[in-house]
Design a protein around this motif. Structure first.
Motif, PDB file in Angstrom:
ATOM      1  N   SER A 150      -1.807  -7.261   5.634  1.00  0.00           N
ATOM      2  CA  SER A 150      -0.390  -6.934   5.248  1.00  0.00           C
ATOM      3  C   SER A 150      -0.167  -5.595   4.370  1.00  0.00           C
ATOM      4  O   SER A 150       0.498  -5.246   3.945  1.00  0.00           O
ATOM      5  CB  SER A 150       0.164  -8.004   4.425  1.00  0.00           C
ATOM      6  OG  SER A 150       0.286  -9.157   5.277  1.00  0.00           O
ATOM      7  N   PHE A 151      -1.288  -4.636   4.618  1.00  0.00           N
ATOM      8  CA  PHE A 151      -1.312  -3.415   4.058  1.00  0.00           C
ATOM      9  C   PHE A 151      -0.653  -2.486   4.652  1.00  0.00           C
ATOM     10  O   PHE A 151      -1.248  -2.156   5.781  1.00  0.00           O
ATOM     11  CB  PHE A 151      -2.650  -2.778   3.592  1.00  0.00           C
ATOM     12  CG  PHE A 151      -3.380  -3.584   2.642  1.00  0.00           C
ATOM     13  CD1 PHE A 151      -3.285  -3.763   1.279  1.00  0.00           C
ATOM     14  CD2 PHE A 151      -4.550  -4.574   3.036  1.00  0.00           C
ATOM     15  CE1 PHE A 151      -3.787  -4.373   0.262  1.00  0.00           C
ATOM     16  CE2 PHE A 151      -5.152  -5.505   1.941  1.00  0.00           C
ATOM     17  CZ  PHE A 151      -4.861  -5.165   0.617  1.00  0.00           C
ATOM     18  N   ASN A 152       0.840  -2.236   4.519  1.00  0.00           N
ATOM     19  CA  ASN A 152       1.427  -1.256   5.655  1.00  0.00           C
ATOM     20  C   ASN A 152       1.657   0.086   4.940  1.00  0.00           C
ATOM     21  O   ASN A 152       1.539   0.385   3.950  1.00  0.00           O
ATOM     22  CB  ASN A 152       2.911  -1.905   5.627  1.00  0.00           C
ATOM     23  CG  ASN A 152       2.781  -3.378   6.036  1.00  0.00           C
ATOM     24  OD1 ASN A 152       2.165  -3.691   6.973  1.00  0.00           O
ATOM     25  ND2 ASN A 152       3.685  -4.356   5.480  1.00  0.00           N
ATOM     26  N   PRO A 153       1.400   1.173   5.889  1.00  0.00           N
ATOM     27  CA  PRO A 153       1.583   2.377   5.583  1.00  0.00           C
ATOM     28  C   PRO A 153       2.853   2.937   5.032  1.00  0.00           C
ATOM     29  O   PRO A 153       3.913   2.221   5.399  1.00  0.00           O
ATOM     30  CB  PRO A 153       1.597   3.226   6.930  1.00  0.00           C
ATOM     31  CG  PRO A 153       0.823   2.203   7.792  1.00  0.00           C
ATOM     32  CD  PRO A 153       1.135   0.980   7.377  1.00  0.00           C
ATOM     33  N   ARG A 154       2.768   3.542   3.883  1.00  0.00           N
ATOM     34  CA  ARG A 154       4.015   3.997   3.138  1.00  0.00           C
ATOM     35  C   ARG A 154       4.694   2.795   2.583  1.00  0.00           C
ATOM     36  O   ARG A 154       6.058   2.677   2.097  1.00  0.00           O
ATOM     37  CB  ARG A 154       4.842   4.807   3.903  1.00  0.00           C
ATOM     38  CG  ARG A 154       4.118   6.077   4.436  1.00  0.00           C
ATOM     39  CD  ARG A 154       5.153   6.885   5.421  1.00  0.00           C
ATOM     40  NE  ARG A 154       5.124   6.181   6.681  1.00  0.00           N
ATOM     41  CZ  ARG A 154       4.409   6.006   7.386  1.00  0.00           C
ATOM     42  NH1 ARG A 154       3.089   6.485   7.282  1.00  0.00           N
ATOM     43  NH2 ARG A 154       4.627   5.634   8.678  1.00  0.00           N
ATOM     44  N   GLY A 155       4.284   1.526   2.570  1.00  0.00           N
ATOM     45  CA  GLY A 155       5.019   0.457   1.926  1.00  0.00           C
ATOM     46  C   GLY A 155       6.073  -0.268   2.846  1.00  0.00           C
ATOM     47  O   GLY A 155       6.680  -1.045   2.221  1.00  0.00           O
TER      48      GLY A 155
END
Length: 162
Positions: A150-155
């Motif tokens: 769940s590490f999404n770019p730019r949060g």
């Protein structure tokens, strides 16, 4: 029953339904979550070990889990002498709640060996990323999401991952 809820990756998981497979919805996630039982104590096994570390380290509350903020505060531990000129090291434990050794290993490192490394490195330790998963010994968090997927770019929030 809960036996149908034993698939590998929740956001994209499927459960049997009349011979066909379908993605989990809110009711399946709720059924799964309520079937989990507390097996160990985040407070007793993690939080109480952070208190004595405050003598040598900056112990900071950086948030809390939304489902029970009082029960699940989130803490980090960092070097007191943080210097921009030194390399920084991030150590995490308990991204998956069933990974006991990561949580206890991060705490043991802080108690016994981290001081020697703090002379050369800025250290930031997050000993338990998923305290609900830690207590229930689950890979997924209480929203039935795998934190390590769940590490999404730019949060940003990404459906099925956040």
């Amino acid at each position: 029953g809960t036996a149908a809820l034993t698939t590998a990756a929740v956001g994209r998981s499927t459960i049997p339904s009349a011979g066909a497979l379908k993605p989990w919805g809110a009711s399946e996630r709720d059924e799964w979550r309520t079937s989990r039982k507390v097996v160990r104590s985040y407070r007793e096994e993690v939080l109480t070990k952070l208190e004595p570390l405050a003598e040598r380290w900056e112990v900071e509350k950086y948030g809390a889990l939304s489902q029970d903020p009082e029960r699940f505060p989130l803490y980090s531990v960092r070097s007191r002498r943080w210097e921009a000129s030194r390399p920084s090291v991030l150590i995490t434990g308990g991204v998956h709640g069933y990974e006991t050794s990561g949580v206890q290993g991060a705490l043991l490192f802080l108690q016994s060996a981290a001081a020697a490394y703090s002379e050369s490195f800025n250290l930031l330790v997050v000993p338990c990323v998923s305290p609900w998963g830690y207590e229930t010994i689950q890979r997924w968090n209480a929203q039935a999401v795998d934190p390590n997927r769940s590490f999404n770019p730019r949060g940003e929030v990404v459906a099925g991952r956040s």
